[in-house]
Design a protein around this motif. Structure first.
Motif, PDB file in Angstrom:
ATOM      1  N   ARG A  80       0.854  -1.220  -0.140  1.00 30.74           N
ATOM      2  CA  ARG A  80       0.014   0.051   0.057  1.00 30.74           C
ATOM      3  C   ARG A  80       1.140   1.330  -0.058  1.00 30.74           C
ATOM      4  N   SER A  96       0.852   3.823  -2.951  1.00 32.92           N
ATOM      5  CA  SER A  96       0.422   5.395  -2.603  1.00 32.92           C
ATOM      6  C   SER A  96       1.358   6.538  -3.336  1.00 32.92           C
ATOM      7  N   TYR A 122       3.472   1.773   6.815  1.00 32.37           N
ATOM      8  CA  TYR A 122       3.827   2.452   5.395  1.00 32.37           C
ATOM      9  C   TYR A 122       5.392   2.795   5.424  1.00 32.37           C
TER      10      TYR A 122
END
Lengths: 225, 461
Positions: free
Chosen positions: A65, A69, B122
């Motif tokens: 992810r 992004s 992330y």
């Protein structure tokens, strides 16, 4: 110049590889050593499955992810690392030298492909360097070392490409190529470039911590990719 | 005019000086560097060294942070920058810092981070940035630099074992009172205290007995209808842990130890927790480490009430929901960080929600990727100074909620509950904030045998 070349291509190269591999092994061994007493949480919840799930998607192009992004950066990361590792190992000229020295070599890339790979690394370094200068979130965190490391990584590829195309002074470029490559090899284990191996440790930890540790008694583990 | 301006300027200068003097008076004691060094050293294991050693300053974490998103991508809000300028700097200076520096750290680690851990998902290296912020908080806390609200609750914990300094007598009294009240709704309802060998020992957030006692009554209704053998403990009943967010491990271990000890003493099968996020993180995941328990596991399994409700309603169906009483409106669901991302309960929560409402619409992003509401990490009790900040950073959550079109939101966490209620007013969201237990008790079917017999009306009244 020739004597210097012979030194760089001989003892200095051996020394660089010894420091490179030795440094990485020592850094990893040192961390494993202190982890025994200070990182019990790692061992208590370690899971091979979650570690692999935490590592593999980050090695694939746009596999996570986070990478998706920022797709441009995600692709640059993938291509950059692929060429950075692939070109020196499978370069035709390098394998020719190994064949001469030891009588064995790896399957080599066609010369034109090795050339393209090197230019890709150079282009990616330029991209990352410029991004560091212009992107506010990255710029604010960047110190001199962040820029120097990019230049260090680019240097062997720039000099290698110059030598391959015989642009400029060939023997000088060859010497600079060897010199910069050896400096890079020596710097890797002791700098942020040590993520060459530390990447696997930090990813294994977070995968186990947020995945395996939570995934019990009907609960799910959080994905970190 | 010149004179007036000059007078104004000198007045401003005097004010400024006075303020500076006041600030100096507040804390001018020298920093005890040894304490900071100790904290840095204890935490300087292989993980910390690797995290500090590999962060490539790539900036990937920035977009994952709701503070960064809510502040127009202010680069100083990016997680890596926040860690670099706080803990990174503390390690670089080997703890040799002054109060002024620690006050800057304070602004960042409490004012710009809720330790929601989303950035770790992330970060290409999976760096646990929230843990690093936690260590920086511990360094500040060691010098008495921490938000006033957290300092107060921490003191309560140290003195009384619970964050609101409620006495055991008051707690037990409140339970008895609620049991009496709610027995009028569900026949035979009790809130048994200290039952040896019970299946569940139910622990709560002290604000329930203090301000929302109906939460206790609702829980008792559900437990009674399900027919499980449960009890409330007379001590160790506070499952929350704001000392954890103060960065004080010694104080944080107090309520956890009280809770574990009581569960072991009573020999209960499981510790059950109210709809609270950080309590679950404290009791199920962090607590065992503060107390040095083998394997990092609590001595008695800990269950979050979301999971229990799921078992009762979805899995075992021992609590039945009346479809006619289910809300018709659009309902959304908040994933509290410590229930979803760090609690692993997001899927059970969704199955439970679908069993309770007709029109469920998820936020985006959701599940373990959900954004923090802005009230986590101890923000809610930090005090009014921090309210402006949480309203600003809560913009992301407010927009998420608005996009669902929901008029009701289920929030299984007390801190999220307060924050979303505040956001509701600030951003005019027009949603009603409810807990699972509220929603369940509104629509559950009370079987005939539990309907209280009608009492003969007293004469003359």
């Amino acid at each position: 110049m020739e004597a210097f070349y012979n030194f760089l291509a001989g003892p200095a190269l051996w020394l660089s590889f010894i420091i490179f591999f030795g440094g990485l092994i020592i850094r990893a061994a040192f961390l494993v050593g202190i982890s025994r007493s200070k990182d019990g949480v790692f061992y208590n919840h370690f899971s091979w499955g979650w570690s692999l799930k935490s590592v593999v998607p980050w090695l694939l192009p746009l596999g996570t992810r986070g990478l998706r992004s920022q797709p441009l950066l995600g692709v640059v990361f993938f291509v950059f690392h692929l060429c950075l590792l692939g070109v020196p190992i499978f370069l035709f000229a390098h394998n020719l030298l190994w064949e001469e020295a030891w009588g064995w070599s790896l399957p080599a890339l066609p010369e034109w492909l090795g050339d393209i790979g090197a230019w890709i690394v150079i282009a990616c370094c330029a991209f990352l360097f410029i991004r560091r200068l212009v992107e506010p979130t990255v710029r604010i965190m960047s110190g001199a070392m962040d820029y120097i490391l990019i230049l260090l990584v680019a240097a062997p590829f720039v000099t290698g490409a110059l030598a391959y195309h015989q642009w400029g002074d060939y023997s000088l470029n060859l010497v600079l190529h060897l010199l910069s490559a050896e400096v890079l090899l020596i710097v890797i284990p002791f700098s942020k470039l040590g993520h060459l191996i530390l990447f696997f440790f930090t990813r294994a930890f977070i995968g186990s911590e947020m995945g395996a540790r939570r995934e019990q008694d009907g609960r799910l583990g959080a994905r970190v990719w | 005019l010149d004179k007036e301006e000059a007078a104004k300027m000198s007045e401003a200068a005097i004010n400024h000086k006075a303020q500076a003097a006041e600030a100096e008076q507040v804390d001018n004691s020298p920093v005890e560097v040894g304490k900071i060094k100790g904290i840095l050293d204890v935490n300087n294991g292989a993980r910390m060294k690797s995290w500090l050693g590999v962060c490539a300053h790539c900036g990937f974490c920035a977009d994952s942070c709701f503070f960064y998103l809510a502040h127009d991508k202010d680069p100083t809000m990016s997680p890596a920058y926040k860690v670099k300028t706080t803990l990174g700097e503390l390690y670089k200076r080997k703890g040799e810092v002054d109060r002024e520096f620690l006050r800057e750290v304070y602004e960042t680690v409490w004012g710009k981070c809720t330790m929601c851990r989303r950035c770790s998902q992330y970060c290409p290296f999976g760096i646990d940035l929230a843990t690093m912020i936690g260590v920086a908080r511990a360094c500040c806390n060691s010098q008495g630099i921490l938000p006033e609200g957290l300092a107060r609750t921490k003191q309560n914990i140290i003195e009384t074992g619970n964050q609101m300094a409620m006495s055991s007598e008051d707690w037990v009294e409140t339970c008895k009172w609620m049991a009496e009240e709610y027995a009028e709704e569900v026949h035979g309802l009790e809130m048994p205290v200290d039952v040896p060998g019970a299946k569940y020992m139910y622990t709560v957030n002290p604000r329930e007995p203090m301000y929302y006692p109906q939460d206790l009554g609702m829980m008792a209704e559900i437990m009674h209808l399900a027919g499980d053998n449960w009890c409330v403990p007379s001590t160790g009943w506070d499952c929350t842990n704001l000392a954890m967010f103060a960065g004080d491990k010694a104080a944080a271990s107090i309520p956890v130890k009280n809770m574990y000890d009581k569960a072991v003493e009573l020999g209960v099968e499981q510790i059950l927790m109210t709809e609270c996020g950080h309590a679950y993180r404290s009791g199920n995941f962090e607590g065992p480490y503060w107390l040095g328990l083998a394997g990092g596991q609590p001595p008695v399994p800990v269950k979050h009430s979301v999971q229990l409700f799921w078992e009762y309603i979805v899995r075992d169906k021992c609590i039945k929901i009346d479809p006619d009483k289910m809300p018709d409106e659009v309902v959304t669901l908040q994933d509290p960080c410590n229930v979803s991302r760090s609690g692993g309960l997001w899927e059970l929560m969704r199955e439970l929600t679908r069993a309770l409402v007709k029109d469920f619409r998820d936020m985006s992003p959701n599940r373990e990727y959900n954004h923090c509401c802005g009230g986590g990490g101890g923000f809610i009790p930090m005090g009014s100074d921090f309210k402006r900040r949480r309203m600003a950073s809560g913009k992301v959550k407010a927009e998420q909620i608005k996009a669902t079109g929901a008029t009701k939101i289920i929030v299984p966490c007390h801190n999220c509950f307060d924050q979303i209620n505040d956001l509701n007013k600030e951003y005019d969201l027009g949603v009603k904030v409810v807990s699972f237990k509220e929603l369940i008790t509104e629509s559950m079917i009370i079987p005939q045998e539990f309907i209280p017999p009608e009492e003969p009306e007293a004469a003359g009244e």
